[in-house]
Design a protein around this motif. Sequence first.
Motif, PDB file in Angstrom:
ATOM      1  N   ILE A  71       2.473  -3.258 -10.209  1.00 11.60           N
ATOM      2  CA  ILE A  71       1.395  -2.856  -9.303  1.00 11.60           C
ATOM      3  C   ILE A  71       1.994  -2.703  -7.908  1.00 11.60           C
ATOM      4  O   ILE A  71       2.491  -3.660  -7.314  1.00 11.60           O
ATOM      5  N   HIS A  72       1.989  -1.477  -7.431  1.00 14.22           N
ATOM      6  CA  HIS A  72       2.556  -1.119  -6.126  1.00 14.22           C
ATOM      7  C   HIS A  72       1.786  -1.850  -5.024  1.00 14.22           C
ATOM      8  O   HIS A  72       0.571  -2.038  -5.126  1.00 14.22           O
ATOM      9  N   PRO A  73       2.472  -2.270  -3.953  1.00 11.93           N
ATOM     10  CA  PRO A  73       1.752  -2.979  -2.888  1.00 11.93           C
ATOM     11  C   PRO A  73       0.586  -2.198  -2.297  1.00 11.93           C
ATOM     12  O   PRO A  73      -0.423  -2.791  -1.903  1.00 11.93           O
ATOM     13  N   ASN A  74       0.677  -0.867  -2.270  1.00  8.87           N
ATOM     14  CA  ASN A  74      -0.421  -0.080  -1.715  1.00  8.87           C
ATOM     15  C   ASN A  74      -1.631  -0.012  -2.639  1.00  8.87           C
ATOM     16  O   ASN A  74      -2.688   0.487  -2.254  1.00  8.87           O
ATOM     17  N   ASN A  75      -1.464  -0.504  -3.870  1.00  7.84           N
ATOM     18  CA  ASN A  75      -2.582  -0.570  -4.822  1.00  7.84           C
ATOM     19  C   ASN A  75      -3.013  -2.012  -5.086  1.00  7.84           C
ATOM     20  O   ASN A  75      -3.866  -2.254  -5.942  1.00  7.84           O
ATOM     21  N   SER A  76      -2.428  -2.957  -4.371  1.00  9.60           N
ATOM     22  CA  SER A  76      -2.637  -4.365  -4.705  1.00  9.60           C
ATOM     23  C   SER A  76      -4.055  -4.857  -4.421  1.00  9.60           C
ATOM     24  O   SER A  76      -4.482  -5.871  -4.990  1.00  9.60           O
ATOM     25  N   ASP A  77      -4.811  -4.148  -3.579  1.00  8.50           N
ATOM     26  CA  ASP A  77      -6.183  -4.582  -3.295  1.00  8.50           C
ATOM     27  C   ASP A  77      -7.102  -4.365  -4.487  1.00  8.50           C
ATOM     28  O   ASP A  77      -8.202  -4.935  -4.537  1.00  8.50           O
ATOM     29  N   SER A  78      -6.665  -3.580  -5.467  1.00 10.16           N
ATOM     30  CA  SER A  78      -7.491  -3.359  -6.659  1.00 10.16           C
ATOM     31  C   SER A  78      -6.964  -4.124  -7.871  1.00 10.16           C
ATOM     32  O   SER A  78      -7.460  -3.946  -8.985  1.00 10.16           O
ATOM     33  N   CYS A  79      -5.972  -4.983  -7.648  1.00 10.77           N
ATOM     34  CA  CYS A  79      -5.386  -5.749  -8.757  1.00 10.77           C
ATOM     35  C   CYS A  79      -6.321  -6.886  -9.164  1.00 10.77           C
ATOM     36  O   CYS A  79      -6.780  -7.666  -8.327  1.00 10.77           O
ATOM     37  N   SER A  80      -6.589  -6.971 -10.450  1.00 12.58           N
ATOM     38  CA  SER A  80      -7.456  -8.027 -10.981  1.00 12.58           C
ATOM     39  C   SER A  80      -6.674  -8.906 -11.953  1.00 12.58           C
ATOM     40  O   SER A  80      -5.571  -8.552 -12.380  1.00 12.58           O
TER      41      SER A  80
END
Length: 276
Positions: free
Chosen positions: A81-90
């Motif tokens: 999971i790329h850091p720029n997508n980490s806010d959607s990581c569950s």
Amino acid sequence: MAKKKKKNRALPQTVGINISGVETHAHLDLEDFREDLPEVMARAKECGIGKIGNIFLGPKAYEANKGLFDDYPEVFFSLGIHPNNSDSCSDEDLEAMLRAFQSDKRLKAVGEIGLDFYWDRVPYDVQEDVFRKQLSLAQDLDLPVVIHSRDAHERTLEVLEDFGWSGRPLLWHCFGSDAETAQRILEHGWYISIPGPVTYKKNVEAQEAVKSIPVERLVLETDCPFLSPEPWRGKRNEPAFIVFTAAKVAELKGMDVNELWGRCAENAHKFFNLSV
């Protein structure tokens, strides 16, 4: 008005690579390659690329697109999971990653993961939390990690040092910093991956850094479709263009391009535990 003259660009086949090598970091599952993936793969083979690492940006991308490579056994996978997508990581995403790594032998590394302070998209504490969770996953699976660090080298190193990752397998993706940063990475026993921008005339800092990196710690990448090397700067990048990066790195190291290409391939095989 005079018509703009079309630029004649050297073809990658002219570089003269004649042994099999490894392109460690591509995003061939992105939409940029949907119309001509077979042709892209054929050009890669023509240019001496025997293995390609495809990076899936999260478990949903992996599940949706892994089938694109059913006919290309030369492609191995990384997933992170790329850091720029980490806010959607569950938690469900992390569990899906764990299941994928446990069931798919083509998955060789956790990545690209890390920190990105260039884009102001995700709070830094959220990035770091997801970064640490994925480091823990890689540790549990006993797998190497591929690091994304943009404008965040100092904090990335601090997190890795705090996590106790020194001496564990790590590849610093898309390196473009200075010799001092390279030495800090090397002190931990880690590998460094060189992308196309090293070919840019004004990228003197990265070129000087490459001179200081031992060849046994180097691998090469495109990060395609991004970061095309000269003479294809500004155009869509693809695996075949890695040979221009190889030629520049060989020049900087004072080596024959095929020798450099082969040594980097050996390093990639070792790092990703690839079969010949």
